[in-house]
Design a protein around this motif. Structure first.
Motif, PDB file in Angstrom:
ATOM      1  N   VAL A 129     -20.159  42.087   4.882  1.00 54.47           N
ATOM      2  CA  VAL A 129     -20.492  42.695   6.172  1.00 54.47           C
ATOM      3  C   VAL A 129     -19.202  42.229   7.098  1.00 54.47           C
ATOM      4  CG1 VAL A 129     -21.990  42.227   8.284  1.00 54.47           C
ATOM      5  CG2 VAL A 129     -23.041  42.582   6.087  1.00 54.47           C
ATOM      6  N   ASN A 130     -18.897  41.113   6.924  1.00 55.47           N
ATOM      7  CA  ASN A 130     -17.750  40.763   7.894  1.00 55.47           C
ATOM      8  C   ASN A 130     -16.463  41.250   7.463  1.00 55.47           C
ATOM      9  OD1 ASN A 130     -19.142  38.795   9.264  1.00 55.47           O
ATOM     10  ND2 ASN A 130     -18.219  37.124   8.770  1.00 55.47           N
ATOM     11  N   LEU A 131     -16.430  41.799   6.103  1.00 54.98           N
ATOM     12  CA  LEU A 131     -15.036  42.343   5.904  1.00 54.98           C
ATOM     13  C   LEU A 131     -15.297  43.890   6.504  1.00 54.98           C
ATOM     14  CD1 LEU A 131     -12.520  42.566   4.116  1.00 54.98           C
ATOM     15  CD2 LEU A 131     -14.152  43.259   2.167  1.00 54.98           C
ATOM     16  N   VAL A 132     -16.414  44.317   6.456  1.00 54.71           N
ATOM     17  CA  VAL A 132     -16.539  45.893   6.707  1.00 54.71           C
ATOM     18  C   VAL A 132     -16.312  45.725   8.221  1.00 54.71           C
ATOM     19  CG1 VAL A 132     -18.174  47.526   6.837  1.00 54.71           C
ATOM     20  CG2 VAL A 132     -17.893  46.546   4.879  1.00 54.71           C
ATOM     21  N   LEU A 133     -16.808  44.839   9.040  1.00 61.36           N
ATOM     22  CA  LEU A 133     -16.771  44.962  10.646  1.00 61.36           C
ATOM     23  C   LEU A 133     -15.424  44.419  10.944  1.00 61.36           C
ATOM     24  CD1 LEU A 133     -20.260  43.318  11.484  1.00 61.36           C
ATOM     25  CD2 LEU A 133     -19.429  45.608  11.587  1.00 61.36           C
ATOM     26  N   ALA A 134     -14.675  43.662   9.936  1.00 56.49           N
ATOM     27  CA  ALA A 134     -13.438  43.190  10.516  1.00 56.49           C
ATOM     28  C   ALA A 134     -12.341  44.223  10.234  1.00 56.49           C
ATOM     29  CB  ALA A 134     -13.059  41.924   9.778  1.00 56.49           C
TER      30      ALA A 134
END
Length: 199
Positions: A129-134
């Motif tokens: 999730v963090n990767l997609v948002l980052a």
């Protein structure tokens, strides 16, 4: 001047890692060899023979022991390598010392495999999730550099998060990355997110 290995205190489990293994020695019964990495001190690898310091090295470290060497490396979130490499090329991971966070996490995996798998799965989800948002935010930052903007143009991230959620995801990402480090899991896509949380 040699120094004795300090006992592990409860408040040190987040910053201090200890791994140990008994090794045979020529002409003797052998000794207990311990590697200490204390991020709160300097992050160097220290090698102890029966509790007496015999070597110290910066990361990545290669510490000589009877019959080979111990290779040590660490990242922002914990130990990434702690292996005994023998003279014939064989290698094995050193076990963590009881009381350390690494030992406690391994004990949880042995005693409650289902709980351990759930924690590991949640960590992967958080990092993805963090990767997609980052990714779009990082792209916006990159195109904010004049030289990059002149060549490729600028990009405005469609992702705008409230401060509390941004902070929450950052903290969750750090915890998830630490969980992955504790269990020696590494994947080039899943753990790419840890680069972002390190910024």
């Amino acid at each position: 001047m040699s120094r004795r290995l300090r006992p592990l205190r409860r408040h040190q489990i987040l910053t201090r890692s200890l791994y140990a293994a008994p090794l045979p020695e020529p002409g003797g019964p052998g000794a207990l060899w311990t590697v200490e990495v204390d991020q709160a001190r300097d992050g160097d690898a220290r090698l102890y023979r029966d509790g007496e310091q015999v070597a110290r090295a910066e990361m990545p470290a290669s510490l000589p022991v009877p019959g080979g060497r111990i290779e040590v490396d660490a990242g922002l979130y914990g130990i990434t390598r702690m292996h005994l490499v023998t003279e014939d090329g064989g290698e094995r991971r050193l076990p963590p010392v009881p009381g350390t966070l690494e030992y406690r996490r391994a004990r949880l995996a042995r005693r409650s495999p289902a709980v351990s798998r759930t924690i590991a799965a949640v960590a992967v989800v958080v990092l993805l999730v963090n990767l997609v948002l980052a990714a779009p935010v990082a792209l916006e930052m990159l195109t904010g550099i004049d030289a990059v903007a002149a060549r490729f143009g600028t990009f405005t991230s469609p992702v705008t998060l409230p401060g509390w959620l941004d902070t929450g995801l950052l903290v969750a990402g750090v915890v998830a990355a630490a969980e992955r480090a504790l269990t020696w899991r590494r994947h080039r896509v899943v753990d790419a997110e840890t680069i972002w949380t390190a910024l």
